[in-house]
Scaffold this motif. Structure first.
Motif, PDB file in Angstrom:
ATOM      1  N   HIS A  58     -28.050 -38.481  16.739  1.00 63.17           N
ATOM      2  CA  HIS A  58     -27.500 -39.248  17.652  1.00 63.17           C
ATOM      3  C   HIS A  58     -26.934 -38.654  18.731  1.00 63.17           C
ATOM      4  O   HIS A  58     -26.224 -37.438  18.459  1.00 63.17           O
ATOM      5  CB  HIS A  58     -26.073 -40.252  16.862  1.00 63.17           C
ATOM      6  CG  HIS A  58     -26.865 -41.456  16.165  1.00 63.17           C
ATOM      7  ND1 HIS A  58     -27.734 -42.493  16.585  1.00 63.17           N
ATOM      8  CD2 HIS A  58     -26.763 -41.512  14.731  1.00 63.17           C
ATOM      9  CE1 HIS A  58     -28.007 -43.308  15.415  1.00 63.17           C
ATOM     10  NE2 HIS A  58     -27.361 -42.726  14.429  1.00 63.17           N
ATOM     11  N   ALA A  94     -20.857 -39.176  18.191  1.00 61.10           N
ATOM     12  CA  ALA A  94     -21.781 -38.125  18.323  1.00 61.10           C
ATOM     13  C   ALA A  94     -21.518 -37.348  19.440  1.00 61.10           C
ATOM     14  O   ALA A  94     -22.202 -36.229  19.409  1.00 61.10           O
ATOM     15  CB  ALA A  94     -23.090 -39.118  18.280  1.00 61.10           C
ATOM     16  N   PRO A 126     -18.852 -33.591  18.475  1.00 67.39           N
ATOM     17  CA  PRO A 126     -18.950 -34.592  17.767  1.00 67.39           C
ATOM     18  C   PRO A 126     -17.753 -34.548  16.505  1.00 67.39           C
ATOM     19  O   PRO A 126     -17.100 -33.775  16.248  1.00 67.39           O
ATOM     20  CB  PRO A 126     -20.282 -34.300  16.844  1.00 67.39           C
ATOM     21  CG  PRO A 126     -20.670 -33.489  17.747  1.00 67.39           C
ATOM     22  CD  PRO A 126     -19.963 -32.548  18.427  1.00 67.39           C
TER      23      PRO A 126
END
Length: 278
Positions: A58, A94, A126
């Motif tokens: 992601h 993400a 992240p």
């Protein structure tokens, strides 16, 4: 001022094969986003078969998972491992990109949602967090209980803090009940029917309907007597900043950033999990 129903959007069936039922309420042709939310999947399955059980990336988003029933193990390329159960919520920022995998312990019922990170936060590092059911405020109303995960709902503030103003709550409403509660700081707001039905401004909204409301201070939700107990997800907040470019698990604000995310994944810059990327 109470919010009024502006539109009703039907979720699209993605999977319905006897074991798994998966509906997607965002994005659809009728509606791309509500607040910062650009993705809303509602799933239920009986076996240990997962949706995201294989390592996958992601980038450019925040991923929210909420379990109504069942359990799941989380692993990611940042080294985080966790196990979630009924009523627990999970948060993944993400940012510039990471990989994760979710292995169900068995049958499961829940939601996965994405919020689009603001353009100046698309490439942040992240991170991961989880919130246990016992740590999520449960607001008792006459005929309902509302679990407040993020934002200010019914006088309670959820523990999940996101990069944009975000509202996310789940209401458990008795059949034939009418509830009214305030939602603060959410210019855009919608209610997704997970189970049962709603009656909004004279319109019956069955399971799988996304009811989009006008701006205002409070929400009024009514459940028909014949609908049985009803579950509703409340989502919204500050509108997602445009433009939005989608490519699978990546959501960016320009074609160039989208292409960069794809290159970063293939080159291994988002990390590695179980040999992925190969």
């Amino acid at each position: 001022m109470d919010r009024k129903l502006v539109s009703a959007v039907a979720a699209s069936p993605v999977i319905n094969d006897g074991d798994m039922e998966l509906f997607r309420a965002l994005p659809t042709e009728a509606r791309e986003s509500v607040g910062p939310f650009v993705f809303l999947d509602h799933y239920r399955h009986q076996s240990r078969r997962g949706i995201g059980d294989k390592p996958h990336p992601h980038a450019g988003i925040e991923v929210i998972s909420y379990l109504l029933d069942g359990g799941v193990e989380h692993r990611d390329s940042q080294g985080f491992r966790d196990t979630l159960g009924p009523g627990d919520a999970q948060y993944i920022r993400a940012g510039r990109g990471m990989l994760h995998a979710e292995q169900p312990a068995g049958g499961r019922h829940g939601l996965q949602l994405w919020t689009s990170l603001p353009p100046d936060r698309k490439l942040v590092e992240p991170t991961y967090a989880s919130f246990r059911a016992a740590d999520i405020p449960h607001v008792q109303l006459d005929g309902a209980i509302i679990d407040v995960v993020a934002g200010d709902v019914a006088g309670a503030v959820g523990p999940m803090i996101l990069e944009s103003r975000t509202t996310f709550a789940v209401a458990h409403i008795d059949a034939g009940a009418t509830i009214r509660f305030e939602v603060a700081d959410a210019p855009e707001l919608a209610a997704y029917v997970l189970q049962g039905a709603l009656d909004a401004d004279g319109t019956r909204l069955p399971k799988g309907a996304l009811a989009v409301f006008s701006d205002g201070e409070a929400v009024v939700l009514t459940t028909p007597e014949d609908a049985g107990p009803t579950l509703v997800a409340i989502v919204g907040g500050e509108p997602a900043q445009q433009p939005l470019y989608f490519s699978g698990p990546f959501v960016m604000d320009s074609p160039e950033r989208l292409a960069q995310a794809e290159r970063d994944f293939v080159s291994g810059k988002m990390g590695c999990l179980d040999g992925v990327p190969f």
